[in-house]
Design a protein around this motif. Structure first.
Motif, PDB file in Angstrom:
ATOM      1  N   LEU A  46      10.434   9.871 -14.649  1.00  0.00           N
ATOM      2  CA  LEU A  46       9.612   9.119 -13.704  1.00  0.00           C
ATOM      3  C   LEU A  46      10.279   7.803 -13.307  1.00  0.00           C
ATOM      4  CD1 LEU A  46       6.977   9.653 -12.295  1.00  0.00           C
ATOM      5  CD2 LEU A  46       5.789   8.447 -14.116  1.00  0.00           C
ATOM      6  N   SER A  47      11.047   7.197 -14.213  1.00  0.00           N
ATOM      7  CA  SER A  47      11.735   5.949 -13.873  1.00  0.00           C
ATOM      8  C   SER A  47      12.785   6.186 -12.790  1.00  0.00           C
ATOM      9  CB  SER A  47      12.377   5.339 -15.117  1.00  0.00           C
ATOM     10  OG  SER A  47      13.290   6.254 -15.690  1.00  0.00           O
ATOM     11  N   VAL A  48      13.507   7.286 -12.857  1.00  0.00           N
ATOM     12  CA  VAL A  48      14.500   7.621 -11.827  1.00  0.00           C
ATOM     13  C   VAL A  48      13.786   7.913 -10.511  1.00  0.00           C
ATOM     14  CG1 VAL A  48      16.268   9.296 -11.149  1.00  0.00           C
ATOM     15  CG2 VAL A  48      16.179   8.446 -13.496  1.00  0.00           C
ATOM     16  N   LEU A  49      12.676   8.629 -10.605  1.00  0.00           N
ATOM     17  CA  LEU A  49      11.904   8.945  -9.405  1.00  0.00           C
ATOM     18  C   LEU A  49      11.426   7.666  -8.722  1.00  0.00           C
ATOM     19  CD1 LEU A  49      10.951  11.515  -7.967  1.00  0.00           C
ATOM     20  CD2 LEU A  49       8.842  11.336  -9.251  1.00  0.00           C
ATOM     21  N   GLY A  50      11.001   6.691  -9.518  1.00  0.00           N
ATOM     22  CA  GLY A  50      10.564   5.417  -8.961  1.00  0.00           C
ATOM     23  C   GLY A  50      11.696   4.678  -8.264  1.00  0.00           C
TER      24      GLY A  50
ATOM     25  N   TRP B 227      18.425  -2.498 -15.872  1.00  0.00           N
ATOM     26  CA  TRP B 227      18.969  -3.039 -17.120  1.00  0.00           C
ATOM     27  C   TRP B 227      18.098  -2.652 -18.307  1.00  0.00           C
ATOM     28  CZ3 TRP B 227      16.701  -6.864 -20.244  1.00  0.00           C
ATOM     29  CH2 TRP B 227      17.497  -7.276 -21.317  1.00  0.00           C
ATOM     30  N   ASP B 228      16.786  -2.768 -18.164  1.00  0.00           N
ATOM     31  CA  ASP B 228      15.875  -2.420 -19.248  1.00  0.00           C
ATOM     32  C   ASP B 228      15.945  -0.927 -19.567  1.00  0.00           C
ATOM     33  OD1 ASP B 228      13.717  -3.023 -21.143  1.00  0.00           O
ATOM     34  OD2 ASP B 228      12.492  -1.803 -19.776  1.00  0.00           O
ATOM     35  N   ALA B 229      16.030  -0.086 -18.554  1.00  0.00           N
ATOM     36  CA  ALA B 229      16.118   1.353 -18.787  1.00  0.00           C
ATOM     37  C   ALA B 229      17.415   1.710 -19.508  1.00  0.00           C
ATOM     38  CB  ALA B 229      16.020   2.109 -17.460  1.00  0.00           C
ATOM     39  N   LEU B 230      18.519   1.100 -19.115  1.00  0.00           N
ATOM     40  CA  LEU B 230      19.798   1.367 -19.784  1.00  0.00           C
ATOM     41  C   LEU B 230      19.785   0.864 -21.217  1.00  0.00           C
ATOM     42  CD1 LEU B 230      22.299   0.514 -16.915  1.00  0.00           C
ATOM     43  CD2 LEU B 230      21.742   2.776 -17.819  1.00  0.00           C
ATOM     44  N   ARG B 231      19.214  -0.309 -21.438  1.00  0.00           N
ATOM     45  CA  ARG B 231      19.131  -0.861 -22.795  1.00  0.00           C
ATOM     46  C   ARG B 231      18.283   0.020 -23.693  1.00  0.00           C
ATOM     47  NH1 ARG B 231      15.556  -4.837 -25.184  1.00  0.00           N
ATOM     48  NH2 ARG B 231      14.380  -4.601 -23.273  1.00  0.00           N
ATOM     49  N   THR B 232      17.159   0.493 -23.185  1.00  0.00           N
ATOM     50  CA  THR B 232      16.278   1.369 -23.962  1.00  0.00           C
ATOM     51  C   THR B 232      16.958   2.692 -24.261  1.00  0.00           C
ATOM     52  OG1 THR B 232      14.352   0.334 -22.946  1.00  0.00           O
ATOM     53  CG2 THR B 232      14.011   2.475 -23.980  1.00  0.00           C
TER      54      THR B 232
ATOM     55  N   MET C 161       0.819  -1.191   0.000  1.00  0.00           N
ATOM     56  CA  MET C 161       0.000   0.000   0.000  1.00  0.00           C
ATOM     57  C   MET C 161       0.863   1.255   0.000  1.00  0.00           C
ATOM     58  SD  MET C 161      -2.915   1.046  -0.225  1.00  0.00           S
ATOM     59  CE  MET C 161      -4.358   1.781   0.351  1.00  0.00           C
ATOM     60  N   LEU C 162       1.946   1.220   0.775  1.00  0.00           N
ATOM     61  CA  LEU C 162       2.830   2.381   0.847  1.00  0.00           C
ATOM     62  C   LEU C 162       3.482   2.653  -0.506  1.00  0.00           C
ATOM     63  CD1 LEU C 162       4.081   4.527   2.684  1.00  0.00           C
ATOM     64  CD2 LEU C 162       5.918   2.914   3.158  1.00  0.00           C
ATOM     65  N   ALA C 163       3.954   1.594  -1.180  1.00  0.00           N
ATOM     66  CA  ALA C 163       4.590   1.766  -2.485  1.00  0.00           C
ATOM     67  C   ALA C 163       3.596   2.342  -3.492  1.00  0.00           C
ATOM     68  CB  ALA C 163       5.137   0.432  -2.977  1.00  0.00           C
ATOM     69  N   PHE C 164       2.359   1.841  -3.486  1.00  0.00           N
ATOM     70  CA  PHE C 164       1.340   2.341  -4.408  1.00  0.00           C
ATOM     71  C   PHE C 164       1.038   3.813  -4.141  1.00  0.00           C
ATOM     72  CE2 PHE C 164      -3.146   3.198  -5.342  1.00  0.00           C
ATOM     73  CZ  PHE C 164      -3.134   2.988  -6.716  1.00  0.00           C
ATOM     74  N   SER C 165       0.897   4.187  -2.859  1.00  0.00           N
ATOM     75  CA  SER C 165       0.561   5.583  -2.550  1.00  0.00           C
ATOM     76  C   SER C 165       1.699   6.526  -2.932  1.00  0.00           C
ATOM     77  CB  SER C 165       0.206   5.735  -1.071  1.00  0.00           C
ATOM     78  OG  SER C 165       1.315   5.423  -0.262  1.00  0.00           O
ATOM     79  N   PHE C 166       2.961   6.132  -2.681  1.00  0.00           N
ATOM     80  CA  PHE C 166       4.080   6.991  -3.066  1.00  0.00           C
ATOM     81  C   PHE C 166       4.230   7.056  -4.576  1.00  0.00           C
ATOM     82  CE2 PHE C 166       5.801   7.046   1.291  1.00  0.00           C
ATOM     83  CZ  PHE C 166       6.157   8.385   1.342  1.00  0.00           C
ATOM     84  N   ALA C 167       3.991   5.943  -5.271  1.00  0.00           N
ATOM     85  CA  ALA C 167       4.072   5.955  -6.733  1.00  0.00           C
ATOM     86  C   ALA C 167       3.003   6.872  -7.314  1.00  0.00           C
ATOM     87  CB  ALA C 167       3.922   4.534  -7.267  1.00  0.00           C
ATOM     88  N   THR C 168       1.793   6.808  -6.768  1.00  0.00           N
ATOM     89  CA  THR C 168       0.716   7.680  -7.239  1.00  0.00           C
ATOM     90  C   THR C 168       1.044   9.144  -6.951  1.00  0.00           C
ATOM     91  OG1 THR C 168      -0.852   5.904  -6.809  1.00  0.00           O
ATOM     92  CG2 THR C 168      -1.763   8.109  -7.107  1.00  0.00           C
ATOM     93  N   TYR C 169       1.569   9.401  -5.773  1.00  0.00           N
ATOM     94  CA  TYR C 169       1.963  10.761  -5.394  1.00  0.00           C
ATOM     95  C   TYR C 169       3.038  11.289  -6.348  1.00  0.00           C
ATOM     96  CZ  TYR C 169       3.692  14.539  -2.381  1.00  0.00           C
ATOM     97  OH  TYR C 169       4.079  15.747  -1.882  1.00  0.00           O
ATOM     98  N   GLY C 170       4.042  10.472  -6.651  1.00  0.00           N
ATOM     99  CA  GLY C 170       5.097  10.882  -7.577  1.00  0.00           C
ATOM    100  C   GLY C 170       4.565  11.133  -8.980  1.00  0.00           C
ATOM    101  N   LEU C 171       3.644  10.280  -9.442  1.00  0.00           N
ATOM    102  CA  LEU C 171       3.053  10.463 -10.763  1.00  0.00           C
ATOM    103  C   LEU C 171       2.265  11.762 -10.833  1.00  0.00           C
ATOM    104  CD1 LEU C 171       2.431   9.301 -13.583  1.00  0.00           C
ATOM    105  CD2 LEU C 171       0.431   8.216 -12.573  1.00  0.00           C
TER     106      LEU C 171
END
Length: 193
Positions: free
Chosen positions: A84-88, A130-135, A1-11
């Motif tokens: 947003l990926s760095v923020l996550g 790894w996926d972010a660096l590859r992209t 729940m905490l991860a979801f709320s912080f992710a939503t807040y960051g978004l």
């Protein structure tokens, strides 16, 4: 729940695109009425400790507002500047520090189930990184490829090549301000009748 709320807040912080102070002011304005209502309700029940427990207690409660506000302003300012990926990924710092405190300072037990969960989180973070660096590498390579292709397709537009291909007897431009192969061309004069 905490991860979801912080992710939503960051978004939401990222999409609203407000500065740190402005977003904090907006959040405070939204939460002021419910917080005031809660404080009045506590006061009516005799459970409020802000004024009844002495000046030192009131000062400590007021300072907690500053201690909370400063990181929120910094987070709001950073949320609009970083992807947003760095923020996550940065959202994982607080649980990691709490984990470190629990193990190293409070000497909490770590049964195998907790270690397995911890390992799964870090495997997921490694895959995400790894996926972010590859992209990013693929996007950079594609941009370079397109820039080279555009440079190769560009036709030379210099005046020397245009005049050389037309030949010396192709005629000069009519205007005195136009340039030819030897510089500005004087206007043609016709004798008066």
């Amino acid at each position: 729940m905490l991860a979801f709320s912080f992710a939503t807040y960051g978004l939401i912080k990222k999409k609203v695109n407000m500065g740190g102070l402005e977003s904090l002011a907006a959040e405070t304005a939204v939460l002021f009425v419910p917080a005031l209502g809660f404080l009045l309700w506590l006061g009516a029940r005799g459970e409020s400790t802000f004024a009844s427990s002495g000046a030192g207690h009131g000062v400590l409660l007021a300072v907690t507002g500053l201690i909370t506000a400063i990181p929120l302003v910094a987070f709001g300012a950073a949320a609009i500047r970083v992807p947003l990926s760095v923020l996550g990924l940065l959202q994982y710092l607080a649980p990691v520090f709490q984990f470190g405190l629990g193990i190293l300072y409070f000497h909490e037990e770590m049964p195998p189930e907790r270690w397995a969960g911890f390992a799964l989180v870090w495997v997921a973070l490694a895959v995400l990184t790894w996926d972010a660096l590859r992209t990013a590498r693929r996007t950079r390579a594609e941009a370079l490829r397109l820039a080279v292709r555009a440079a190769e397709a560009q036709v030379p537009t210099g005046t020397d090549s245009a005049w050389a291909s037309a030949g010396p007897d192709a005629g000069a431009p009519a205007s005195g301000t136009d340039a030819g192969p030897g510089g500005p061309v004087a206007p043609e004069r016709t004798p008066a009748p």
